[in-house]
Design a protein around this motif. Structure first.
Motif, mmCIF file in Angstrom:
data_model
loop_
_atom_site.group_PDB
_atom_site.id
_atom_site.type_symbol
_atom_site.label_atom_id
_atom_site.label_comp_id
_atom_site.label_asym_id
_atom_site.label_seq_id
_atom_site.Cartn_x
_atom_site.Cartn_y
_atom_site.Cartn_z
ATOM 1 N N SER A 21 3.753 4.880 5.460
ATOM 2 C CA SER A 21 4.785 5.358 5.546
ATOM 3 C C SER A 21 5.770 4.541 4.592
ATOM 4 C CB SER A 21 5.392 5.179 6.772
ATOM 5 O OG SER A 21 5.594 3.890 7.360
ATOM 6 N N GLU A 22 7.078 4.953 4.590
ATOM 7 C CA GLU A 22 7.828 3.769 3.828
ATOM 8 C C GLU A 22 8.038 2.475 4.280
ATOM 9 O OE1 GLU A 22 12.694 3.703 3.206
ATOM 10 O OE2 GLU A 22 11.798 5.848 2.904
ATOM 11 N N GLU A 23 7.607 2.262 5.644
ATOM 12 C CA GLU A 23 7.526 0.861 5.890
ATOM 13 C C GLU A 23 6.274 0.157 5.288
ATOM 14 O OE1 GLU A 23 9.811 -0.687 7.746
ATOM 15 O OE2 GLU A 23 11.024 0.990 7.263
ATOM 16 N N ASP A 24 5.443 0.818 4.873
ATOM 17 C CA ASP A 24 4.175 -0.138 4.257
ATOM 18 C C ASP A 24 4.801 -0.352 2.683
ATOM 19 O OD1 ASP A 24 1.680 0.580 6.011
ATOM 20 O OD2 ASP A 24 2.486 2.486 6.054
ATOM 21 N N TRP A 25 5.582 0.622 2.226
ATOM 22 C CA TRP A 25 6.038 0.150 0.827
ATOM 23 C C TRP A 25 7.095 -1.238 1.000
ATOM 24 C CZ3 TRP A 25 3.319 1.967 -3.269
ATOM 25 C CH2 TRP A 25 2.782 3.157 -3.023
ATOM 26 N N ARG A 26 7.951 -1.058 1.842
ATOM 27 C CA ARG A 26 8.707 -2.062 2.279
ATOM 28 C C ARG A 26 8.128 -3.314 2.591
ATOM 29 N NH1 ARG A 26 13.909 -0.612 1.536
ATOM 30 N NH2 ARG A 26 14.341 1.811 1.599
ATOM 31 N N ARG A 27 7.241 -3.382 3.326
ATOM 32 C CA ARG A 27 6.429 -4.398 3.812
ATOM 33 C C ARG A 27 5.831 -5.100 2.410
ATOM 34 N NH1 ARG A 27 3.397 -2.084 6.988
ATOM 35 N NH2 ARG A 27 4.885 -1.957 8.479
ATOM 36 N N ALA A 28 5.202 -4.457 1.649
ATOM 37 C CA ALA A 28 4.409 -4.935 0.366
ATOM 38 C C ALA A 28 5.363 -5.692 -0.542
ATOM 39 C CB ALA A 28 3.730 -3.838 -0.407
ATOM 40 N N LEU A 29 6.680 -5.030 -0.689
ATOM 41 C CA LEU A 29 7.844 -5.755 -1.564
ATOM 42 C C LEU A 29 8.549 -6.945 -0.918
ATOM 43 C CD1 LEU A 29 8.779 -4.686 -4.429
ATOM 44 C CD2 LEU A 29 7.258 -3.183 -2.985
ATOM 45 N N ALA A 30 8.667 -7.105 0.412
ATOM 46 C CA ALA A 30 9.311 -7.975 1.068
ATOM 47 C C ALA A 30 9.070 -9.450 0.498
ATOM 48 C CB ALA A 30 8.952 -7.911 2.545
ATOM 49 N N PRO A 31 7.981 -9.871 0.165
ATOM 50 C CA PRO A 31 7.864 -11.437 -0.134
ATOM 51 C C PRO A 31 8.386 -11.670 -1.638
ATOM 52 C CG PRO A 31 5.837 -10.387 0.637
ATOM 53 C CD PRO A 31 6.416 -9.283 0.446
ATOM 54 N N VAL A 32 8.707 -10.415 -2.518
ATOM 55 C CA VAL A 32 8.740 -10.776 -3.749
ATOM 56 C C VAL A 32 10.149 -10.180 -4.155
ATOM 57 C CG1 VAL A 32 6.510 -10.998 -4.397
ATOM 58 C CG2 VAL A 32 7.553 -8.594 -4.474
ATOM 59 N N TRP A 33 10.756 -9.049 -3.296
ATOM 60 C CA TRP A 33 12.074 -8.421 -3.839
ATOM 61 C C TRP A 33 12.788 -8.356 -2.541
ATOM 62 C CZ3 TRP A 33 14.784 -7.178 -7.855
ATOM 63 C CH2 TRP A 33 15.881 -6.203 -7.802
ATOM 64 N N ASN A 34 14.332 -8.856 -2.898
ATOM 65 C CA ASN A 34 15.098 -8.680 -1.812
ATOM 66 C C ASN A 34 16.251 -7.974 -1.979
ATOM 67 O OD1 ASN A 34 16.524 -10.492 -3.379
ATOM 68 N ND2 ASN A 34 16.472 -12.470 -2.037
ATOM 69 N N GLY A 35 16.265 -7.214 -3.102
ATOM 70 C CA GLY A 35 17.544 -6.477 -3.499
ATOM 71 C C GLY A 35 17.452 -5.055 -3.078
ATOM 72 N N PRO A 36 18.277 -4.171 -3.398
ATOM 73 C CA PRO A 36 18.271 -2.677 -3.058
ATOM 74 C C PRO A 36 17.006 -1.966 -3.476
ATOM 75 C CG PRO A 36 20.462 -3.105 -3.884
ATOM 76 C CD PRO A 36 19.354 -4.319 -4.302
ATOM 77 N N LEU A 37 16.233 -1.630 -2.579
ATOM 78 C CA LEU A 37 15.051 -0.964 -2.576
ATOM 79 C C LEU A 37 15.067 0.700 -2.279
ATOM 80 C CD1 LEU A 37 11.899 -1.210 -3.605
ATOM 81 C CD2 LEU A 37 11.420 -1.806 -0.990
ATOM 82 N N VAL A 38 14.423 1.595 -3.170
ATOM 83 C CA VAL A 38 14.401 3.026 -2.852
ATOM 84 C C VAL A 38 13.143 3.475 -2.982
ATOM 85 C CG1 VAL A 38 15.266 5.316 -3.564
ATOM 86 C CG2 VAL A 38 17.003 3.464 -3.550
ATOM 87 N N ILE A 39 12.420 3.947 -2.071
ATOM 88 C CA ILE A 39 11.098 4.463 -2.231
ATOM 89 C C ILE A 39 10.952 6.227 -2.212
ATOM 90 C CG2 ILE A 39 8.811 4.846 -0.854
ATOM 91 C CD1 ILE A 39 9.967 1.939 -1.280
ATOM 92 N N ALA A 40 10.773 6.675 -3.465
ATOM 93 C CA ALA A 40 10.958 7.957 -3.953
ATOM 94 C C ALA A 40 10.481 8.890 -3.199
ATOM 95 C CB ALA A 40 10.483 8.241 -5.497
ATOM 96 N N ARG A 41 11.129 9.979 -2.927
ATOM 97 C CA ARG A 41 10.773 11.301 -2.220
ATOM 98 C C ARG A 41 11.171 12.553 -3.145
ATOM 99 N NH1 ARG A 41 14.612 9.747 1.127
ATOM 100 N NH2 ARG A 41 16.127 11.136 1.488
ATOM 101 N N ASP A 42 10.469 13.611 -3.156
ATOM 102 C CA ASP A 42 10.819 14.610 -3.716
ATOM 103 C C ASP A 42 12.220 15.035 -3.513
ATOM 104 O OD1 ASP A 42 8.290 14.701 -4.788
ATOM 105 O OD2 ASP A 42 7.801 16.634 -4.388
ATOM 106 N N GLY A 43 13.049 15.169 -4.451
ATOM 107 C CA GLY A 43 14.685 15.978 -4.151
ATOM 108 C C GLY A 43 15.514 14.458 -3.869
ATOM 109 N N LEU A 44 15.096 13.418 -3.968
ATOM 110 C CA LEU A 44 15.961 12.283 -3.681
ATOM 111 C C LEU A 44 16.722 12.224 -5.062
ATOM 112 C CD1 LEU A 44 16.884 9.922 -1.929
ATOM 113 C CD2 LEU A 44 14.988 8.482 -3.241
ATOM 114 N N SER A 45 18.096 11.976 -4.645
ATOM 115 C CA SER A 45 19.105 11.436 -5.886
ATOM 116 C C SER A 45 19.569 10.189 -5.590
ATOM 117 C CB SER A 45 20.468 12.337 -6.041
ATOM 118 O OG SER A 45 19.836 13.783 -6.497
ATOM 119 N N VAL A 46 19.624 9.350 -6.711
ATOM 120 C CA VAL A 46 19.948 7.967 -6.760
ATOM 121 C C VAL A 46 21.248 7.832 -7.591
ATOM 122 C CG1 VAL A 46 19.528 5.546 -6.907
ATOM 123 C CG2 VAL A 46 17.801 7.218 -6.286
ATOM 124 N N ALA A 47 22.548 7.729 -6.870
ATOM 125 C CA ALA A 47 23.677 7.420 -7.793
ATOM 126 C C ALA A 47 23.652 6.107 -8.543
ATOM 127 C CB ALA A 47 24.825 7.457 -6.964
#
Length: 283
Positions: A256-282
């Motif tokens: 799930s998205e939590e697995d990706w966030r958990r993998a990033l937590a030790p190295v990245w503390n900025g805004p994080l977006v996990i892509a999915r089809d149709g998602l728009s990022v301003a």
């Protein structure tokens, strides 16, 4: 349309499964241009769902010629043509892009000739202007610049990260790559870094489903970036927002998205977006 990046296809690799995401493609709205980046399976439907008229196709960039990035390039252009495309589309891609396009034209020669003669359509081949690019400056027009960096995606040598900027906002796409430290300098200060990402524990799940065992495992680890390493690149580059895309795996319900966030937590503390089809990022 405001400056946005829309993920049309978020999964790594060419396979599709029921209810799962599509392979890689994106729509970048920047400097008043609508820029299609990569054309994996599903790109045409994805673009239509954003509200973009296919007659407005203008700029297409291909990062490399693996099928999950180029399989629907010809069908997208052909469908736009049957929708009423009458102005040139500029297609930027690595060496070999022209051959891909010419092969598609040859495969649809009967249909194209018939529609030109029977429906009065313009010559499709003349509407597509192909520019094959390498590392360095690729595009500069009306305030929009694009620069390419060759990345490490064996066995493909012609694979390029892309940096898009209008002078105020900057978006960097890693393309497919193994962990590649020079990307940090290339992406320095970007508003958005879109980086491919792989969960190590997900690799074994993919192998179990697709087969090819040790050979596939070797390819994935040699050619793609672990999620934590993508976070390290983002942190060193000082980007504002990190988007994980071309996800490996992207369609396994065990992750799930939590697995990706958990993998990033030790190295990245900025805004994080996990892509999915149709998602728009301003931007």
């Amino acid at each position: 349309m405001s400056d946005t990046l829309t993920i049309l296809g978020s999964k790594g690799g060419p396979a599709i499964r029921p209810g799962g995401p599509n392979p890689t493609s994106m729509l970048l709205s920047l400097a008043g241009r609508q820029i299609v980046i990569d054309c994996g399976l599903g790109v045409t439907r994805g673009l239509v769902e954003t509200g973009l008229s296919l007659k407005q196709l203008d700029l297409i960039f291909i990062t490399h010629l693996h099928s999950d990035h180029v399989l629907e390039l010809g069908p997208l252009l052909h469908t736009a043509w049957t929708t009423g495309l009458a102005s040139p589309v500029h297609l930027y891609g690595p060496a070999g892009t022209r051959q891909v396009w010419q092969g598609f034209l040859a495969s649809l020669d009967y249909d194209i000739r018939t529609r030109i003669e029977d429906e009065g359509r313009p010559d499709l081949s003349s509407l597509v202007k192909i520019i094959e690019y390498g590392e360095g400056p690729v595009f500069s027009e009306a305030g929009l610049t694009v620069i390419a960096l060759r990345v490490d995606h064996p066995p493909v040598t012609e694979c390029f990260a892309l940096r898009f900027s209008d002078g105020l906002k900057t978006v960097v796409l890693s393309a497919d790559t193994a962990f590649f430290p020079p990307l940090a300098d290339f992406a320095a200060g970007a508003d958005l870094l879109v980086h491919e990402a792989m969960l190590p524990e997900g690799v074994e799940s993919i192998i179990a489903r697709t087969g090819n065992g040790a050979r596939l495992r070797e390819h994935l680890h040699a050619s793609h970036t672990l999620a934590a390493d993508a976070g390290r690149i983002a942190a060193e580059a000082g980007v504002r927002t990190l988007v994980l895309n071309h996800l490996i795996p992207a369609d396994d319900p065990a992750f799930s998205e939590e697995d990706w966030r958990r993998a990033l937590a030790p190295v990245w503390n900025g805004p994080l977006v996990i892509a999915r089809d149709g998602l728009s990022v301003a931007l």
